[in-house]
Design a protein around this motif. Structure first.
Motif, PDB file in Angstrom:
ATOM      1  N   ALA A 118      43.372  45.372  27.030  1.00 16.86           N
ATOM      2  CA  ALA A 118      43.367  46.070  28.319  1.00 16.86           C
ATOM      3  C   ALA A 118      42.106  46.916  28.479  1.00 16.86           C
ATOM      4  CB  ALA A 118      44.611  46.947  28.449  1.00 16.86           C
ATOM      5  N   ALA A 119      41.552  47.365  27.339  1.00 15.77           N
ATOM      6  CA  ALA A 119      40.318  48.150  27.372  1.00 15.77           C
ATOM      7  C   ALA A 119      39.077  47.272  27.283  1.00 15.77           C
ATOM      8  CB  ALA A 119      40.321  49.164  26.224  1.00 15.77           C
ATOM      9  N   GLY A 120      39.259  45.950  27.238  1.00 14.44           N
ATOM     10  CA  GLY A 120      38.119  45.040  27.168  1.00 14.44           C
ATOM     11  C   GLY A 120      37.510  44.896  25.796  1.00 14.44           C
ATOM     12  N   ARG A 121      38.245  45.276  24.735  1.00 15.99           N
ATOM     13  CA  ARG A 121      37.699  45.238  23.374  1.00 15.99           C
ATOM     14  C   ARG A 121      38.095  43.940  22.664  1.00 15.99           C
ATOM     15  NH1 ARG A 121      34.237  49.727  23.333  1.00 15.99           N
ATOM     16  NH2 ARG A 121      35.257  51.415  24.471  1.00 15.99           N
ATOM     17  N   ILE A 122      37.678  42.822  23.205  1.00  8.58           N
ATOM     18  CA  ILE A 122      38.060  41.530  22.641  1.00  8.58           C
ATOM     19  C   ILE A 122      37.426  41.310  21.275  1.00  8.58           C
ATOM     20  CG2 ILE A 122      37.930  39.034  22.986  1.00  8.58           C
ATOM     21  CD1 ILE A 122      38.000  39.602  26.014  1.00  8.58           C
ATOM     22  N   THR A 123      36.134  41.550  21.153  1.00 12.03           N
ATOM     23  CA  THR A 123      35.435  41.351  19.877  1.00 12.03           C
ATOM     24  C   THR A 123      35.989  42.278  18.800  1.00 12.03           C
ATOM     25  OG1 THR A 123      33.418  40.686  21.034  1.00 12.03           O
ATOM     26  CG2 THR A 123      33.194  41.379  18.739  1.00 12.03           C
ATOM     27  N   LEU A 124      36.229  43.529  19.150  1.00 13.60           N
ATOM     28  CA  LEU A 124      36.778  44.481  18.185  1.00 13.60           C
ATOM     29  C   LEU A 124      38.134  44.012  17.681  1.00 13.60           C
ATOM     30  CD1 LEU A 124      36.651  47.179  16.694  1.00 13.60           C
ATOM     31  CD2 LEU A 124      37.601  48.276  18.735  1.00 13.60           C
ATOM     32  N   LEU A 125      38.958  43.482  18.562  1.00 10.59           N
ATOM     33  CA  LEU A 125      40.266  42.969  18.158  1.00 10.59           C
ATOM     34  C   LEU A 125      40.124  41.835  17.152  1.00 10.59           C
ATOM     35  CD1 LEU A 125      43.358  42.543  18.467  1.00 10.59           C
ATOM     36  CD2 LEU A 125      42.842  41.042  20.381  1.00 10.59           C
ATOM     37  N   LEU A 126      39.250  40.887  17.435  1.00 14.07           N
ATOM     38  CA  LEU A 126      39.090  39.731  16.550  1.00 14.07           C
ATOM     39  C   LEU A 126      38.557  40.147  15.188  1.00 14.07           C
ATOM     40  CD1 LEU A 126      37.592  37.150  19.082  1.00 14.07           C
ATOM     41  CD2 LEU A 126      39.938  37.265  18.232  1.00 14.07           C
ATOM     42  N   TRP A 127      37.602  41.043  15.158  1.00 15.07           N
ATOM     43  CA  TRP A 127      37.022  41.468  13.894  1.00 15.07           C
ATOM     44  C   TRP A 127      37.998  42.331  13.099  1.00 15.07           C
ATOM     45  CZ3 TRP A 127      31.241  41.935  12.836  1.00 15.07           C
ATOM     46  CH2 TRP A 127      30.557  40.878  13.440  1.00 15.07           C
ATOM     47  N   ALA A 128      38.751  43.182  13.784  1.00 14.42           N
ATOM     48  CA  ALA A 128      39.734  44.010  13.090  1.00 14.42           C
ATOM     49  C   ALA A 128      40.812  43.133  12.457  1.00 14.42           C
ATOM     50  CB  ALA A 128      40.362  45.011  14.061  1.00 14.42           C
ATOM     51  N   ALA A 129      41.261  42.111  13.182  1.00 16.15           N
ATOM     52  CA  ALA A 129      42.265  41.196  12.634  1.00 16.15           C
ATOM     53  C   ALA A 129      41.712  40.465  11.416  1.00 16.15           C
ATOM     54  CB  ALA A 129      42.700  40.202  13.705  1.00 16.15           C
ATOM     55  N   THR A 130      40.460  40.029  11.487  1.00 18.38           N
ATOM     56  CA  THR A 130      39.841  39.347  10.349  1.00 18.38           C
ATOM     57  C   THR A 130      39.772  40.264   9.135  1.00 18.38           C
ATOM     58  OG1 THR A 130      38.491  38.039  11.885  1.00 18.38           O
ATOM     59  CG2 THR A 130      37.798  38.091   9.582  1.00 18.38           C
ATOM     60  N   ALA A 131      39.386  41.520   9.353  1.00 17.06           N
ATOM     61  CA  ALA A 131      39.291  42.483   8.250  1.00 17.06           C
ATOM     62  C   ALA A 131      40.650  42.721   7.603  1.00 17.06           C
ATOM     63  CB  ALA A 131      38.704  43.798   8.757  1.00 17.06           C
ATOM     64  N   LEU A 132      41.694  42.828   8.410  1.00 14.34           N
ATOM     65  CA  LEU A 132      43.034  43.036   7.863  1.00 14.34           C
ATOM     66  C   LEU A 132      43.483  41.835   7.038  1.00 14.34           C
ATOM     67  CD1 LEU A 132      44.842  44.699  10.912  1.00 14.34           C
ATOM     68  CD2 LEU A 132      44.247  45.790   8.735  1.00 14.34           C
ATOM     69  N   TRP A 236      50.324  45.529  30.089  1.00  9.18           N
ATOM     70  CA  TRP A 236      48.881  45.712  29.881  1.00  9.18           C
ATOM     71  C   TRP A 236      48.124  44.401  30.032  1.00  9.18           C
ATOM     72  CZ3 TRP A 236      49.649  49.297  25.077  1.00  9.18           C
ATOM     73  CH2 TRP A 236      49.694  50.635  25.499  1.00  9.18           C
ATOM     74  N   LEU A 237      48.656  43.335  29.430  1.00 12.23           N
ATOM     75  CA  LEU A 237      47.960  42.048  29.479  1.00 12.23           C
ATOM     76  C   LEU A 237      47.893  41.507  30.902  1.00 12.23           C
ATOM     77  CD1 LEU A 237      49.363  40.284  26.277  1.00 12.23           C
ATOM     78  CD2 LEU A 237      47.177  41.445  26.567  1.00 12.23           C
TER      79      LEU A 237
END
Length: 240
Positions: A118-132, A236-237
């Protein structure tokens, strides 16, 4: 080399901290339909549920660490069950939070993902998921579990690095919808098993023994968290 690193690091930070354009509404709706197809049919769910198990056991493991327990290992099985083992006091707040984290982790991760999208943080979401997923891989203690996490993490990594913005957005929305919708079904499955007299050592039953609160109330909590996350994340989505 130093100048290359000095250039690359700011670019990397800009990608992580920057916002991306929201996809068209039809993409959001199409990924919603895809998530429903991945969760509702039993034959598909038998495979896709592995991803929910990763989030479930990862929730146990993360909360165990945060609450001061020692995480010794995580196992993921081909029947979509899992086991997270931690050392520490077999009672108290840390143990209660760890036991409660499993069924609540997938929908809460979906809710957090919906907030990022919802905040437009698509890249941050993908990278955070990868890190986890990479962090979880370190604690996996069986071959099937390692394979499952490697395939899942590899998919996130490939999409993050190689796919274009539209594909990344569609993938991110599909993942979040899946966590939100897929996070609802396990609590109903647990309820059905307990009604048939099974699942006597489920998370709800362990919590009942730890807290002397009936397992049915813990099951109600699992339902409440998953359904509220689906409603809130879905709004939100859909930008409602």
């Amino acid at each position: 080399m130093d100048s290359l690193a000095a250039t690359a690091l700011p670019d990397l930070w800009d990608r992580l901290s920057g916002t991306q354009t929201d996809p068209d509404l039809w993409v959001v709706l199409a990924t919603l339909v895809a998530a429903v197809v991945a969760v509702v049919p039993h034959t598909v769910w038998r495979v896709s549920r592995n991803a929910i198990t990763i989030a479930h056991e990862g929730g146990h493991g993360l909360v165990a660490l945060v609450s001061g327990r020692t995480l010794t290992g995580i196992r993921l099985h081909s029947d979509t069950s899992g086991l997270t083992v931690s050392r520490g006091k077999p009672y108290g707040v840390g143990m209660i939070l760890t036991a409660a984290a499993g069924y609540t982790a997938p929908p809460l991760l979906g809710l957090g993902g919906a907030a990022l999208l919802a905040a437009g943080r698509i890249t941050l979401l993908l990278w955070a998921a990868t890190a986890l997923l990479v962090a979880m891989l370190v604690m996996i203690r069986n071959a099937y579990g390692a394979l499952t996490v490697i395939v899942t993490g590899g998919t996130f990594l490939l999409v993050s690095w190689l796919a274009g913005p539209q594909v990344q957005a569609a993938f991110a929305y599909a993942v979040v919808w899946f966590l939100l919708i897929g996070g609802v079904r396990p609590a109903f499955e647990l309820q059905a098993k307990r009604r048939r007299g099974g699942a006597g050592d489920s998370d709800a039953d362990q919590l009942a023994r730890l807290t002397h609160v009936p397992a049915g109330l813990w099951l109600f909590l699992f339902h409440a968290v998953s359904l509220c996350s689906l409603i809130g994340g879905g709004r939100w989505l859909l930008t409602l």
